[in-house]
Motif scaffolding. Sequence first.
Motif, PDB file in Angstrom:
ATOM      1  N   ALA A 103      38.901  34.935  54.724  1.00 37.93           N
ATOM      2  CA  ALA A 103      39.337  33.811  55.566  1.00 37.93           C
ATOM      3  C   ALA A 103      40.855  33.760  55.685  1.00 37.93           C
ATOM      4  N   SER A 104      41.546  34.046  54.594  1.00 38.41           N
ATOM      5  CA  SER A 104      43.003  34.026  54.639  1.00 38.41           C
ATOM      6  C   SER A 104      43.537  35.133  55.533  1.00 38.41           C
ATOM      7  N   LEU A 105      43.013  36.332  55.384  1.00 39.43           N
ATOM      8  CA  LEU A 105      43.464  37.450  56.219  1.00 39.43           C
ATOM      9  C   LEU A 105      43.143  37.204  57.690  1.00 39.43           C
ATOM     10  N   ALA A 106      41.985  36.603  57.958  1.00 39.42           N
ATOM     11  CA  ALA A 106      41.610  36.296  59.342  1.00 39.42           C
ATOM     12  C   ALA A 106      42.572  35.291  59.961  1.00 39.42           C
ATOM     13  N   GLN A 107      42.966  34.292  59.184  1.00 39.62           N
ATOM     14  CA  GLN A 107      43.918  33.308  59.695  1.00 39.62           C
ATOM     15  C   GLN A 107      45.291  33.924  59.923  1.00 39.62           C
ATOM     16  N   VAL A 144      30.912  35.023  58.067  1.00 45.44           N
ATOM     17  CA  VAL A 144      29.884  36.000  58.430  1.00 45.44           C
ATOM     18  C   VAL A 144      30.216  37.367  57.841  1.00 45.44           C
ATOM     19  N   GLU A 145      31.481  37.749  57.917  1.00 46.67           N
ATOM     20  CA  GLU A 145      31.903  39.034  57.356  1.00 46.67           C
ATOM     21  C   GLU A 145      31.624  39.104  55.859  1.00 46.67           C
ATOM     22  N   SER A 146      31.891  38.021  55.146  1.00 45.56           N
ATOM     23  CA  SER A 146      31.626  38.002  53.711  1.00 45.56           C
ATOM     24  C   SER A 146      30.138  38.017  53.412  1.00 45.56           C
ATOM     25  N   LEU A 147      29.371  37.287  54.176  1.00 47.90           N
ATOM     26  CA  LEU A 147      27.915  37.294  53.991  1.00 47.90           C
ATOM     27  C   LEU A 147      27.361  38.702  54.174  1.00 47.90           C
ATOM     28  N   GLU A 148      27.821  39.375  55.200  1.00 49.51           N
ATOM     29  CA  GLU A 148      27.355  40.739  55.470  1.00 49.51           C
ATOM     30  C   GLU A 148      27.806  41.697  54.372  1.00 49.51           C
ATOM     31  N   ALA A 149      29.000  41.482  53.827  1.00 48.34           N
ATOM     32  CA  ALA A 149      29.503  42.352  52.759  1.00 48.34           C
ATOM     33  C   ALA A 149      28.634  42.280  51.514  1.00 48.34           C
ATOM     34  N   PHE A 150      27.960  41.147  51.318  1.00 50.33           N
ATOM     35  CA  PHE A 150      27.079  40.974  50.166  1.00 50.33           C
ATOM     36  C   PHE A 150      25.605  41.068  50.559  1.00 50.33           C
ATOM     37  N   ASP A 151      25.342  41.599  51.764  1.00 52.31           N
ATOM     38  CA  ASP A 151      23.966  41.782  52.260  1.00 52.31           C
ATOM     39  C   ASP A 151      23.174  40.481  52.254  1.00 52.31           C
ATOM     40  N   ARG A 206      24.279  33.386  61.385  1.00 50.78           N
ATOM     41  CA  ARG A 206      25.569  32.790  61.756  1.00 50.78           C
ATOM     42  C   ARG A 206      25.512  31.265  61.713  1.00 50.78           C
ATOM     43  N   ALA A 207      24.350  30.698  62.000  1.00 48.35           N
ATOM     44  CA  ALA A 207      24.241  29.234  61.970  1.00 48.35           C
ATOM     45  C   ALA A 207      24.557  28.700  60.573  1.00 48.35           C
ATOM     46  N   PHE A 208      24.167  29.445  59.543  1.00 45.90           N
ATOM     47  CA  PHE A 208      24.489  29.050  58.174  1.00 45.90           C
ATOM     48  C   PHE A 208      25.999  29.079  57.962  1.00 45.90           C
ATOM     49  N   ALA A 209      26.633  30.125  58.450  1.00 42.21           N
ATOM     50  CA  ALA A 209      28.093  30.217  58.332  1.00 42.21           C
ATOM     51  C   ALA A 209      28.768  29.066  59.057  1.00 42.21           C
ATOM     52  N   GLU A 210      28.266  28.734  60.224  1.00 45.29           N
ATOM     53  CA  GLU A 210      28.845  27.627  60.991  1.00 45.29           C
ATOM     54  C   GLU A 210      28.724  26.310  60.231  1.00 45.29           C
ATOM     55  N   ARG A 211      27.593  26.096  59.561  1.00 42.15           N
ATOM     56  CA  ARG A 211      27.406  24.858  58.803  1.00 42.15           C
ATOM     57  C   ARG A 211      28.361  24.782  57.615  1.00 42.15           C
ATOM     58  N   THR A 212      28.550  25.909  56.938  1.00 47.15           N
ATOM     59  CA  THR A 212      29.446  25.868  55.779  1.00 47.15           C
ATOM     60  C   THR A 212      30.878  25.568  56.203  1.00 47.15           C
ATOM     61  N   VAL A 213      31.284  26.096  57.348  1.00 50.05           N
ATOM     62  CA  VAL A 213      32.639  25.825  57.839  1.00 50.05           C
ATOM     63  C   VAL A 213      32.753  24.380  58.316  1.00 50.05           C
ATOM     64  N   ARG A 266      37.953  27.181  64.735  1.00 52.06           N
ATOM     65  CA  ARG A 266      36.800  27.249  63.838  1.00 52.06           C
ATOM     66  C   ARG A 266      36.089  28.586  63.911  1.00 52.06           C
ATOM     67  N   ALA A 267      36.069  29.204  65.076  1.00 47.25           N
ATOM     68  CA  ALA A 267      35.385  30.488  65.224  1.00 47.25           C
ATOM     69  C   ALA A 267      36.010  31.561  64.332  1.00 47.25           C
ATOM     70  N   VAL A 268      37.313  31.463  64.096  1.00 45.25           N
ATOM     71  CA  VAL A 268      37.991  32.415  63.212  1.00 45.25           C
ATOM     72  C   VAL A 268      37.431  32.318  61.807  1.00 45.25           C
ATOM     73  N   LEU A 269      37.219  31.096  61.331  1.00 43.89           N
ATOM     74  CA  LEU A 269      36.693  30.894  59.992  1.00 43.89           C
ATOM     75  C   LEU A 269      35.224  31.279  59.909  1.00 43.89           C
ATOM     76  N   VAL A 270      34.470  30.962  60.945  1.00 39.87           N
ATOM     77  CA  VAL A 270      33.049  31.336  60.954  1.00 39.87           C
ATOM     78  C   VAL A 270      32.904  32.850  60.907  1.00 39.87           C
ATOM     79  N   ASP A 271      33.701  33.550  61.684  1.00 37.90           N
ATOM     80  CA  ASP A 271      33.657  35.022  61.669  1.00 37.90           C
ATOM     81  C   ASP A 271      33.962  35.562  60.277  1.00 37.90           C
ATOM     82  N   ALA A 272      34.905  34.928  59.585  1.00 34.30           N
ATOM     83  CA  ALA A 272      35.264  35.377  58.240  1.00 34.30           C
ATOM     84  C   ALA A 272      34.116  35.162  57.263  1.00 34.30           C
TER      85      ALA A 272
END
Length: 221
Positions: free
Chosen positions: A78-82, A31-38, A43-50, A23-29
Motif C-alpha cells: 500500500a505504501s509503495l502504491a501510494q 488485491v495484490e497482497s491477497l494474490e501474493a498469499f494465494d 476484490r469485493a473483500f478488498a474493497e470492504r477492508t479499505v 481508494r482504487a489505489v489502496l484496493v489494488d494494493a
Amino acid sequence: MSESDYDAIVFDNDGVIVEPTDRAVLVDAVVESLEAFDLDVGRAFAERTVANDAVPAETVREHGVAPEPFWHHRELTASLAQQSHVRDGGKPVYDDVVALGDLDVPLALVSNNQHATVEFLLAYHDLGDLFVSARGRAPTLAGAAKRKPEPHLIERALDAVGTGDALYVGDSEKDIVAARRAGIDSAFLRRSHVDHVELSAEPTFEAADLHELFDRIPNGR
C-alpha cells in the motif's frame, strides 16, 4: 484550552495537508497482497477492508495464512502504491497549507497512514521542515491497533513538542475522538470530501479550510 493560545498544533495528514488517496489505489494494493498469499477472496473483500479501514486478520487466518506477514506485505504494498500514485500526480498538497508557515508555535503531524508513506510525502512535497515530529503507523498488527481513534500517536506527538496544551486538526470523527482521548482540543476541517459527513463527536472548532480555522483559533494569526 480553546480560550487561550495553544502551545502547539498537531495535524492529520491525508485530507488535511495532502488530498486523500484514490481508494482504487489502496484496493489494488490489497488485491495484490491477497494474490501474493494465494488468498482467493475476491476484490469485493478488498474493497470492504479499505472502506472500513479493517485489518482482516481472522479472514486470512481462516485461509491458513499467518496474519502478521500478510499485514506487513499489505502495508508495504500500500505504501509503495501510494508513492507511485504521488509521482503520477496524486495526493497533491492543499493550497492553504502555505498558511502553516505563519504559525509561531511548534507543529507536528500524526497520520493513520503508514509511517513510510508519511515520510515519503513530506520529502516529496518538501514539507518536512514544517514539523517538529511526523508520525504514521508501524507496518505491524500492533501498529494497526494503535491507529486513531486510539490516542497513542497523538500522545507521542505531544511528547515530541513538549506540551499537552495543543490543538489537533483532522478531517474525521476518529480525529476528534483521538484528540479527546489524548486530552486536547480538536478542529474538524470540513473539506469537500467530507462535506456531508455527520459527526456524533463534537469538535472544539469546525472550519472549511485552514485559512478559516487559523482566523478562528487564538494564535492562528
